[in-house]
Design an enzyme around this catalytic site. Structure first.
Site, PDB file in Angstrom:
ATOM      1  N   LYS A  40       0.831  -1.076   0.006  1.00 20.31           N
ATOM      2  CA  LYS A  40       0.162   0.040   0.019  1.00 20.31           C
ATOM      3  C   LYS A  40       1.022   1.268  -0.031  1.00 20.31           C
ATOM      4  CE  LYS A  40      -1.777   1.656   4.156  1.00 20.31           C
ATOM      5  NZ  LYS A  40      -1.507   2.911   4.585  1.00 20.31           N
ATOM      6  N   ARG A  48       0.408  14.556  13.216  1.00 20.65           N
ATOM      7  CA  ARG A  48       1.087  14.195  12.219  1.00 20.65           C
ATOM      8  C   ARG A  48       1.411  15.541  11.349  1.00 20.65           C
ATOM      9  NH1 ARG A  48      -1.842   8.759   9.562  1.00 20.65           N
ATOM     10  NH2 ARG A  48       0.489   8.529   8.646  1.00 20.65           N
TER      11      ARG A  48
HETATM   12  N1  EPU Z   1       6.780  14.073  11.298  1.00 19.86           N
HETATM   13  C1  EPU Z   1       7.111  15.323  11.722  1.00 19.86           C
HETATM   14  N2  EPU Z   1       7.121  16.287  10.857  1.00 19.86           N
HETATM   15  C2  EPU Z   1       6.881  15.868   9.419  1.00 19.86           C
HETATM   16  C3  EPU Z   1       6.731  14.632   9.037  1.00 19.86           C
HETATM   17  C4  EPU Z   1       6.494  13.634  10.184  1.00 19.86           C
HETATM   18  O1  EPU Z   1       7.118  15.695  13.015  1.00 19.86           O
HETATM   19  O2  EPU Z   1       6.848  17.024   8.417  1.00 19.86           O
HETATM   20  C5  EPU Z   1       6.709  12.834  12.412  1.00 19.86           C
HETATM   21  C6  EPU Z   1       5.297  12.303  12.519  1.00 19.86           C
HETATM   22  O3  EPU Z   1       4.413  12.967  13.295  1.00 19.86           O
HETATM   23  C7  EPU Z   1       5.783  11.167  12.992  1.00 19.86           C
HETATM   24  C8  EPU Z   1       7.005  10.545  12.476  1.00 19.86           C
HETATM   25  O4  EPU Z   1       7.825  12.003  12.107  1.00 19.86           O
HETATM   26  O5  EPU Z   1       5.967  11.249  14.690  1.00 19.86           O
HETATM   27  C9  EPU Z   1       7.532   9.854  11.441  1.00 19.86           C
HETATM   28  O6  EPU Z   1       6.331   9.871  10.438  1.00 19.86           O
HETATM   29  P1  EPU Z   1       6.499   9.646   8.984  1.00 19.86           P
HETATM   30  O7  EPU Z   1       6.715  10.722   7.994  1.00 19.86           O
HETATM   31  O8  EPU Z   1       7.554   8.710   8.736  1.00 19.86           O
HETATM   32  O9  EPU Z   1       5.217   8.851   8.736  1.00 19.86           O
HETATM   33  P2  EPU Z   1       4.146   9.046   7.325  1.00 19.86           P
HETATM   34  O10 EPU Z   1       5.017   9.471   6.231  1.00 19.86           O
HETATM   35  O11 EPU Z   1       3.082   9.957   7.898  1.00 19.86           O
HETATM   36  C10 EPU Z   1       4.279   6.666   6.809  1.00 19.86           C
HETATM   37  C11 EPU Z   1       3.220   5.583   6.535  1.00 19.86           C
HETATM   38  C12 EPU Z   1       2.478   5.317   7.898  1.00 19.86           C
HETATM   39  C13 EPU Z   1       3.637   4.558   8.812  1.00 19.86           C
HETATM   40  C14 EPU Z   1       4.835   5.673   8.900  1.00 19.86           C
HETATM   41  C15 EPU Z   1       6.099   5.126   9.582  1.00 19.86           C
HETATM   42  C16 EPU Z   1       2.101   6.124   4.375  1.00 19.86           C
HETATM   43  C17 EPU Z   1       1.103   6.648   3.571  1.00 19.86           C
HETATM   44  N3  EPU Z   1       2.072   6.100   5.565  1.00 19.86           N
HETATM   45  O12 EPU Z   1       3.528   7.549   7.413  1.00 19.86           O
HETATM   46  O13 EPU Z   1       1.609   4.021   7.485  1.00 19.86           O
HETATM   47  O14 EPU Z   1       3.342   4.224   9.986  1.00 19.86           O
HETATM   48  O15 EPU Z   1       5.361   6.204   7.682  1.00 19.86           O
HETATM   49  O16 EPU Z   1       6.653   4.086   8.930  1.00 19.86           O
HETATM   50  O17 EPU Z   1       3.246   5.712   3.787  1.00 19.86           O
HETATM   51  C18 EPU Z   1      -0.213   2.724   8.015  1.00 19.86           C
HETATM   52  O18 EPU Z   1       0.236   2.252   7.106  1.00 19.86           O
HETATM   53  O19 EPU Z   1      -0.942   2.100   8.627  1.00 19.86           O
HETATM   54  C19 EPU Z   1       0.608   3.818   8.267  1.00 19.86           C
HETATM   55  C20 EPU Z   1      -0.046   4.758   9.197  1.00 19.86           C
END
Ligand code: EPU
Length: 417
Positions: free
Chosen positions: A23, A123
């Site tokens: 996904k 987030r």
């Molecule tokens: N964060 C910040 N600032 C930002 C971006 C992120 O503080 O600008 C923080 C977030 O709040 C979090 C951490 O950094 O505490 C990690 O966030 P990340 O950006 O890595 O997560 P994401 O890209 O929002 C993706 C997956 C998630 C998965 C995470 C971690 C997608 C669409 N989502 O989220 O998947 O948990 O990486 O591996 O790729 C799921 O599939 O159930 C899911 C939530």
């Protein structure tokens, strides 16, 4: 009427299951096709709500989308004229924000509603914006919409203050469309990022270092088109590993890249599980009752936060006291209250959950709060005595392809009503 999953009783899962496409890779590569010069055929695309919504957004922008079969989609981005994704669709999923990077890369501007996604804690997108700014782009947020102006954009150097999958992908997409070499330091190393890099390389961008903490993207104005096969979903495969384990079953998981699940395999083995592996398969043989262990979620290659909840459901019945530390998201323990209704003994203090393993959990009516909480509750139901009913399963359909059907094939007494 609201859909409910009903699990009649616990049965050790037995047999074979195939993993679908990832996904979190699909929802990044679909927007990446915006950067292509012509039609791209993506294979092994999981037929999930988030993926469908992502395609619908592209279609509203003017791309031509054709599903060639249930897991193959042809995307022709040449007709894109409208640069503003519809708000009601963008707000349905997190990954809609990849259109920021992709639009910036192709058109030098973007406007998009703030993204939705599972409610698992704050987030923020500050790192995404910081990355775009490093490429010379300016931004403003007004009425819940982010406007990005990148008229004079070029390559740049970005250092992320924390490891973020989303911002790494977004900056890769934006940098792909501008000439010069952009360097991302402290980049996320997830396999989905390597998959995106492979797609970008196929359309004429030069991406080096994906899978390490430093990624270099040499963008190109003159890009091509490409076909691509999405990698297997390691989180789906890991969920089946945990489900097999929690029911004391014996399951062969096919179409998987075992290397992507090394942390999960290691943690399961620590609890007493037998895991065998080949080139593209994993066999998991669960113990009658596993041993308690400590687990900490970390960016890849650490233990994935997306499997913390399913793993917590398994640990609730292990022998002894386990400690789970959630380091990635602040609010990923909401499933614990539901597990407690089933007789689990778990205390949550901030980012830590202390799990006193009980001999037995009992079926109950429970409510899911997000995607991975849903799979955790299904795993709890599959290992509980008596009947479990789970509400809120629309979350499940966002991230698992035919979860109930696949579990039924493994012998689970589960139905969607
Ligand atoms: N964060 C910040 N600032 C930002 C971006 C992120 O503080 O600008 C923080 C977030 O709040 C979090 C951490 O950094 O505490 C990690 O966030 P990340 O950006 O890595 O997560 P994401 O890209 O929002 C993706 C997956 C998630 C998965 C995470 C971690 C997608 C669409 N989502 O989220 O998947 O948990 O990486 O591996 O790729 C799921 O599939 O159930 C899911 C939530």
């Amino acid at each position: 009427m609201e859909n409910i999953i009903k699990i009649a009783k616990s049965v050790p899962l037995q047999g074979e299951v195939r993993t679908s496409g990832a996904k979190n890779s699909a929802v990044a590569i679909i927007p990446a096709t915006v950067l292509a010069s012509g039609p791209c055929v993506l294979e092994n695309v999981p037929p999930l709500t988030d993926v469908r919504t992502q395609c619908e957004i592209l279609s509203c922008l003017g791309a031509d989308i054709q599903w060639l079969d249930t897991s193959t989609v042809r995307i022709d981005p040449r007709g894109i004229q409208n640069l503003t994704p519809p708000e009601h669709l963008a707000s349905q999923l997190r990954a809609s924000y990849y259109l920021m990077g992709a639009m910036l890369g192709r058109f030098g501007q973007a406007k998009i509603g703030l993204p939705g996604g599972c409610k698992i804690g704050p987030r923020p997108i500050d790192q995404h914006l910081k990355g775009f700014q490093a490429l010379g782009c300016s931004w403003s947020i007004d009425n819940g919409n982010v406007s990005l102006q990148g008229a004079g954009m070029g390559s740049g150097n970005v250092y992320f203050d924390l490891i973020t999958v989303g911002a790494t992908i977004n900056v890769m997409l934006a940098a792909a469309g501008v000439e010069g070499t952009t360097t991302i330091e402290n980049a996320a190393r997830e396999p989905e990022i390597i998959d995106l890099a492979n797609f970008l390389n196929k359309i004429g961008v030069l991406v080096k270092g994906a899978g390490t903490g430093t990624i270099r993207i040499t963008g190109a104005k003159d890009r091509g088109q490409a076909d691509h096969c999405i990698i297997p979903d390691r989180i789906e495969a890991g969920t089946f590993m945990i489900a097999a384990t929690a029911t004391g079953g014996d399951v062969l998981i096919k179409d998987v890249i075992p290397r992507h699940l090394e942390s999960v395999t290691a943690k399961l083995r620590e609890t007493g599980v037998v895991v065998e592996e080949g080139d593209d398969w994993l066999r998991v043989i669960g113990p009658e009752r596993g041993r308690a262990i400590d687990v900490k979620t970390l960016p890849y290659p650490g233990f994935p936060t997306d499997l913390q909840q399913p793993f917590g459901a398994y640990l609730s019945r292990c022998l002894g006291t386990s400690i789970i530390t959630e380091n990635i998201f602040e609010n990923r323990f909401r499933y614990v209250d539901e597990l407690k209704r089933m007789g689990a003994q778990i205390k949550v203090e901030g980012r830590v959950a202390v799990v006193e393993g009980v001999e037995e959990i009992r079926g109950a009516s429970v409510q899911s709060s997000d995607l991975r909480a849903s799979s955790a509750l299904v795993i709890a139901g599959l290992s509980a005595r008596g009947v479990t009913r789970i509400k809120g399963i629309e979350y499940l359909q966002r991230g698992y392809d035919d979860f109930v059907g696949k579990l039924k094939n493994l012998g689970a007494e589960i139905e969607l009503t």
